[in-house]
Design an enzyme around this catalytic site. Structure first.
Site, mmCIF file in Angstrom:
data_model
loop_
_atom_site.group_PDB
_atom_site.id
_atom_site.type_symbol
_atom_site.label_atom_id
_atom_site.label_comp_id
_atom_site.label_asym_id
_atom_site.label_seq_id
_atom_site.Cartn_x
_atom_site.Cartn_y
_atom_site.Cartn_z
ATOM 1 N N ASP A 100 27.323 -13.063 -2.206
ATOM 2 C CA ASP A 100 28.766 -13.077 -2.480
ATOM 3 C C ASP A 100 28.991 -13.686 -3.866
ATOM 4 O O ASP A 100 28.473 -14.765 -4.167
ATOM 5 C CB ASP A 100 29.498 -13.908 -1.415
ATOM 6 N N THR B 146 18.391 -2.755 0.117
ATOM 7 C CA THR B 146 19.289 -3.406 1.081
ATOM 8 C C THR B 146 20.468 -2.465 1.392
ATOM 9 O O THR B 146 20.665 -1.454 0.713
ATOM 10 C CB THR B 146 19.854 -4.738 0.524
HETATM 11 C C1 LIG Z 1 27.540 -9.049 0.125
HETATM 12 S S1 LIG Z 1 26.678 -9.321 1.597
HETATM 13 C C2 LIG Z 1 25.041 -8.690 1.227
HETATM 14 C C3 LIG Z 1 24.243 -8.419 2.471
HETATM 15 C C4 LIG Z 1 22.794 -7.970 2.228
HETATM 16 N N1 LIG Z 1 22.033 -9.005 1.563
HETATM 17 C C5 LIG Z 1 22.725 -6.692 1.432
HETATM 18 O O1 LIG Z 1 22.286 -6.736 0.275
HETATM 19 O O2 LIG Z 1 23.072 -5.640 1.976
HETATM 20 C C6 LIG Z 1 26.413 -11.080 1.530
HETATM 21 C C7 LIG Z 1 25.984 -11.654 2.871
HETATM 22 O O3 LIG Z 1 25.637 -13.015 2.680
HETATM 23 C C8 LIG Z 1 26.142 -13.777 3.764
HETATM 24 N N2 LIG Z 1 26.301 -15.162 3.287
HETATM 25 C C9 LIG Z 1 27.146 -15.591 2.320
HETATM 26 N N3 LIG Z 1 27.019 -16.916 2.137
HETATM 27 C C10 LIG Z 1 26.055 -17.337 3.010
HETATM 28 C C11 LIG Z 1 25.486 -18.594 3.309
HETATM 29 N N4 LIG Z 1 25.897 -19.698 2.680
HETATM 30 N N5 LIG Z 1 24.539 -18.665 4.254
HETATM 31 C C12 LIG Z 1 24.125 -17.553 4.921
HETATM 32 N N6 LIG Z 1 24.646 -16.326 4.694
HETATM 33 C C13 LIG Z 1 25.590 -16.208 3.742
HETATM 34 C C14 LIG Z 1 27.450 -13.090 4.107
HETATM 35 O O4 LIG Z 1 27.884 -13.395 5.419
HETATM 36 C C15 LIG Z 1 27.083 -11.621 3.923
HETATM 37 O O5 LIG Z 1 26.556 -11.073 5.114
#
Ligand SMILES: C[S@@+](CC[C@H](N)C(=O)[O-])C[C@H]1O[C@@H](n2cnc3c(N)ncnc32)[C@H](O)[C@@H]1O
Length: 212
Positions: free
Chosen positions: A114, A187
């Protein structure tokens, strides 16, 4: 992008075989017979770690996800796979130090994290210095962080943060999928951006020696 709530996720996470129930109890003993320990932070629905676990059966892959719905979907996929080298931690990356010992992790993966574009939330970026200093202590001496993103400003910010915290640049690309990279899985987010014709930024930083 906010994820739609998956009704069965909570219940599923409670019974999943590949979700670590108490990851803190395995702190310092994850490696067992596996060669390298990889940790993916923010794994979303889990495709990357799943495909990487298939590609590298001798390594162990631990996928961390804080969103309940995404974690539930990942857990189900992991359970349905034949992989014995795949674990899900449903939790926040901020708690990494509770689950892993100093020097225990070989490769950390940050995939399409994010971006938190507002400056006042910069500390929440998983590649901000606060997080990088924790990662540094948990990485093995030849450990590394591999990062991919579609987001130019986040990429620029991250490269500076890596350098300012003493990481050593090893690889950098501003169009990673221009060439085939069968050694690195795609991903869910990456697939979307590739379909849209957007370039994928990628960098690899080594822990290196840091004598500050
Ligand atoms: C934009 S998505 C990308 C998902 C995957 N990595 C992809 O490339 O398809 C970011 C993911 O990171 C998770 N996320 C964000 N901050 C996080 C944290 N502090 N700990 C664990 N997961 C987190 C969010 O819930 C989300 O599922």
């Amino acid at each position: 992008m906010r994820m739609r709530k998956v009704k069965w996720a909570v219940e599923y996470l409670g019974q999943s075989k590949k979700k670590a129930a108490h990851p803190e109890n395995r702190r310092g003993s994850w490696h067992s017979d596996k060669k390298k320990l990889h940790v993916e932070l923010g794994c979303g629905k889990g495709n990357y770690s799943l495909e990487m676990a298939k590609l590298y059966p001798d390594d162990l892959f631990i996928a961390v996800e804080k969103n309940e719905s995404a974690a539930g979907i990942a857990a189900k996929k992991f359970d349905e796979s034949e992989c014995d080298n795949l674990v899900l931690i449903h939790g926040d990356a901020a708690d990494l130090g509770q689950w892993f010992d100093l020097g225990e992790i070989d490769v950390l993966h940050l995939n399409f994290s994010d971006p938190w574009p507002k400056k006042r939330y910069a500390k929440r970026r998983l590649s901000s210095s606060g997080f990088l200093n924790v990662y540094r202590s948990l990485l093995s001496s030849d450990g590394e962080i591999q990062m991919k993103t579609d987001n130019g400003p986040l990429f620029e910010f991250s490269v500076v943060e890596f350098l300012n915290t003493g990481f050593v640049l090893s690889e950098l690309s501003v169009d990673y999928r221009r060439d085939p990279h069968p050694e690195d899985s795609i991903t869910e987010y990456e697939e979307k951006f590739i379909r849209l014709g957007q370039p994928i930024y990628r960098c690899v930083f080594k822990k290196g020696d840091y004598a500050k």
